[in-house]
Design a protein around this motif. Structure first.
Motif, mmCIF file in Angstrom:
data_model
loop_
_atom_site.group_PDB
_atom_site.id
_atom_site.type_symbol
_atom_site.label_atom_id
_atom_site.label_comp_id
_atom_site.label_asym_id
_atom_site.label_seq_id
_atom_site.Cartn_x
_atom_site.Cartn_y
_atom_site.Cartn_z
ATOM 1 N N UNK A 152 0.815 -1.217 0.000
ATOM 2 C CA UNK A 152 0.000 0.000 0.000
ATOM 3 C C UNK A 152 0.847 1.265 0.000
ATOM 4 N N UNK A 153 1.906 1.278 0.804
ATOM 5 C CA UNK A 153 2.744 2.471 0.906
ATOM 6 C C UNK A 153 3.412 2.781 -0.423
ATOM 7 N N UNK A 154 3.963 1.763 -1.071
ATOM 8 C CA UNK A 154 4.624 1.979 -2.361
ATOM 9 C C UNK A 154 3.629 2.452 -3.419
ATOM 10 N N UNK A 155 2.437 1.908 -3.399
ATOM 11 C CA UNK A 155 1.411 2.320 -4.364
ATOM 12 C C UNK A 155 1.005 3.762 -4.097
ATOM 13 N N UNK A 156 0.805 4.114 -2.829
ATOM 14 C CA UNK A 156 0.420 5.471 -2.478
ATOM 15 C C UNK A 156 1.493 6.464 -2.908
ATOM 16 N N UNK A 157 2.760 6.152 -2.627
ATOM 17 C CA UNK A 157 3.858 7.038 -3.011
ATOM 18 C C UNK A 157 3.926 7.194 -4.528
ATOM 19 N N UNK A 158 3.749 6.103 -5.251
ATOM 20 C CA UNK A 158 3.780 6.141 -6.716
ATOM 21 C C UNK A 158 2.675 7.044 -7.256
ATOM 22 N N UNK A 159 1.468 6.903 -6.713
ATOM 23 C CA UNK A 159 0.345 7.727 -7.163
ATOM 24 C C UNK A 159 0.571 9.192 -6.808
ATOM 25 N N UNK A 160 1.148 9.458 -5.640
ATOM 26 C CA UNK A 160 1.415 10.838 -5.227
ATOM 27 C C UNK A 160 2.444 11.487 -6.147
ATOM 28 N N UNK A 161 3.470 10.728 -6.541
ATOM 29 C CA UNK A 161 4.475 11.254 -7.465
ATOM 30 C C UNK A 161 3.862 11.584 -8.818
ATOM 31 N N UNK A 162 2.970 10.751 -9.298
ATOM 32 C CA UNK A 162 2.315 11.004 -10.582
ATOM 33 C C UNK A 162 1.425 12.235 -10.505
#
Length: 46
Positions: free
Chosen positions: A33-43
């Protein structure tokens, strides 16, 4: 009873632009979840 050979758990291949999860293609397999959240935030920032 359904035969195992009749079951197709893999979705049909679709063009990357048509896939609902294409925005997650850059993530590694098994990302949490954390990696997905960070990825979406960067996008979102881009």
């Amino acid at each position: 009873m359904t035969e195992t050979a009749d079951c197709n758990p893999e979705p049909a291949e679709q063009d990357a632009q048509e896939r609902d999860d294409a925005h997650l293609d850059d993530l590694e397999e098994g990302a949490g979840c954390t990696e997905i959240w960070e990825h979406l935030a960067e996008q979102r920032d881009e």
